[in-house]
Design a protein around this motif. Structure first.
Motif, mmCIF file in Angstrom:
data_model
loop_
_atom_site.group_PDB
_atom_site.id
_atom_site.type_symbol
_atom_site.label_atom_id
_atom_site.label_comp_id
_atom_site.label_asym_id
_atom_site.label_seq_id
_atom_site.Cartn_x
_atom_site.Cartn_y
_atom_site.Cartn_z
ATOM 1 N N THR A 144 25.771 58.954 92.278
ATOM 2 C CA THR A 144 25.391 60.357 92.095
ATOM 3 C C THR A 144 24.010 60.611 92.681
ATOM 4 O O THR A 144 23.770 61.652 93.308
ATOM 5 C CB THR A 144 25.411 60.735 90.597
ATOM 6 O OG1 THR A 144 26.683 60.395 90.042
ATOM 7 C CG2 THR A 144 25.166 62.227 90.412
ATOM 8 N N PRO A 185 30.817 59.259 92.754
ATOM 9 C CA PRO A 185 29.817 59.954 91.959
ATOM 10 C C PRO A 185 30.399 60.617 90.726
ATOM 11 O O PRO A 185 31.608 60.862 90.641
ATOM 12 C CB PRO A 185 29.269 61.012 92.940
ATOM 13 C CG PRO A 185 29.648 60.528 94.301
ATOM 14 C CD PRO A 185 30.932 59.788 94.126
ATOM 15 N N TYR A 227 25.539 59.914 100.496
ATOM 16 C CA TYR A 227 26.827 59.356 100.084
ATOM 17 C C TYR A 227 27.794 59.400 101.256
ATOM 18 O O TYR A 227 27.955 60.422 101.928
ATOM 19 C CB TYR A 227 27.410 60.132 98.903
ATOM 20 C CG TYR A 227 28.617 59.450 98.300
ATOM 21 C CD1 TYR A 227 28.467 58.292 97.547
ATOM 22 C CD2 TYR A 227 29.900 59.950 98.494
ATOM 23 C CE1 TYR A 227 29.558 57.648 96.997
ATOM 24 C CE2 TYR A 227 30.998 59.315 97.945
ATOM 25 C CZ TYR A 227 30.823 58.164 97.202
ATOM 26 O OH TYR A 227 31.915 57.521 96.670
ATOM 27 N N GLN A 287 24.441 60.706 96.376
ATOM 28 C CA GLN A 287 25.059 61.977 96.759
ATOM 29 C C GLN A 287 24.037 63.107 96.733
ATOM 30 O O GLN A 287 24.018 63.966 97.627
ATOM 31 C CB GLN A 287 26.218 62.294 95.816
ATOM 32 C CG GLN A 287 26.985 63.569 96.181
ATOM 33 C CD GLN A 287 28.036 63.917 95.144
ATOM 34 O OE1 GLN A 287 27.799 63.789 93.942
ATOM 35 N NE2 GLN A 287 29.205 64.366 95.595
ATOM 36 N N VAL A 290 27.991 67.016 88.749
ATOM 37 C CA VAL A 290 26.537 66.893 88.603
ATOM 38 C C VAL A 290 25.821 67.450 89.839
ATOM 39 O O VAL A 290 24.899 68.237 89.727
ATOM 40 C CB VAL A 290 26.113 65.420 88.360
ATOM 41 C CG1 VAL A 290 24.606 65.287 88.354
ATOM 42 C CG2 VAL A 290 26.701 64.926 87.048
ATOM 43 N N VAL A 291 26.300 67.040 91.005
ATOM 44 C CA VAL A 291 25.666 67.487 92.254
ATOM 45 C C VAL A 291 26.311 68.793 92.708
ATOM 46 O O VAL A 291 27.533 68.925 92.705
ATOM 47 C CB VAL A 291 25.791 66.408 93.344
ATOM 48 C CG1 VAL A 291 25.198 66.909 94.667
ATOM 49 C CG2 VAL A 291 25.080 65.139 92.896
ATOM 50 N N GLN A 318 28.240 54.609 88.782
ATOM 51 C CA GLN A 318 28.460 55.992 89.204
ATOM 52 C C GLN A 318 27.156 56.792 89.189
ATOM 53 O O GLN A 318 27.000 57.737 89.955
ATOM 54 C CB GLN A 318 29.496 56.676 88.303
ATOM 55 C CG GLN A 318 30.916 56.187 88.514
ATOM 56 C CD GLN A 318 31.899 56.981 87.675
ATOM 57 O OE1 GLN A 318 32.196 56.605 86.545
ATOM 58 N NE2 GLN A 318 32.391 58.081 88.220
#
Length: 233
Positions: A208, A227, A216, A211, A231-232, A204
């Motif tokens: 991420t 992801p 992604y 992404q 976080v993003v 993952q």
């Protein structure tokens, strides 16, 4: 100029071969020709970005044996300089830096035991913890260099660079991949920084990263879990 001339020679060789071959082999050569043409376009002809004329660079004169662990800190500084210059000058968009070898049998700067000995409880657990902190300190040096080095537009490289720190194991003495730590830094406005999250699968982390750079869904996913949420941006 030398690079352009060599590419011109390569291109003529490919074109000559295309006249002698047909079908599948000719199609393969066409893709090679296209790659050469693209590379020619990427090589600066009329000049360099500020600070990117490598012939004018002031290079360190250190004579360092990379197999001597006591040189680890200085070697990392030199490799960091190479990496930052390569990114700044557009020679690459991806850099991977490995802290030590696969056997982890080096004794880094300021330590009494090898990393392997510390990790496998042959030495004190305190030294193992100190090693992990030491590696993160080296990464801090890389982040600082990206922060103080500017791109062609005068913006810090860190704003357009995502730094990812990973480790192969959470606790090397157990030889398991459980609870392996990772860290993101930089990435401009694409990353929600200043938080701690948990990801069940290490793959993952890769998704991420993909992404964060906007790929992604355009390339195959590494994990069925997708992801890491949150976080993003």
């Amino acid at each position: 100029q030398q690079q352009h001339k060599q590419l011109e020679i390569n291109l003529k060789d490919v074109q000559q071969l295309q006249q002698q071959l047909g079908g599948f082999a000719s199609a393969r050569l066409q893709s090679n020709q296209d790659a050469i043409t693209q590379l020619q376009a990427e090589i600066p002809v009329g000049g360099y970005a500020p600070g990117c004329d490598l012939q004018q660079q002031t290079w360190p004169t250190d004579s360092i044996n990379p197999n001597v662990g006591q040189n680890f800190t200085r070697l990392w500084e030199l490799q960091t300089s190479n990496a930052v210059t390569a990114i700044k000058c557009g020679l690459t968009r991806v850099v991977t830096m490995l802290m030590g070898g696969d056997e982890e049998d080096f004794v880094a700067t300021g330590f009494n035991y090898s990393y392997a000995a510390s990790a496998n409880a042959f030495a004190s657990a305190r030294e193992y913890i100190a090693y992990r902190a030491y590696f993160s300190q080296q990464l801090t040096y890389l982040i600082q260099q990206l922060k103080t080095t500017t791109d062609i537009n005068g913006a810090p490289l860190l704003d357009s660079t995502l730094v990812v720190q990973v480790t192969n194991m959470g606790n090397t003495s157990d030889n398991t991949g459980s609870n392996a730590p990772f860290m993101f830094a930089g990435g401009g406005n694409s990353i929600r920084r200043g938080q701690v999250v948990t990801a069940p699968l290490h793959t993952q982390v890769l998704d991420t990263v993909v992404q964060a750079v906007g790929l992604y869904g355009k390339i195959p996913a590494y994990s069925t879990a997708g992801p890491i949420p949150g976080v993003v941006v």
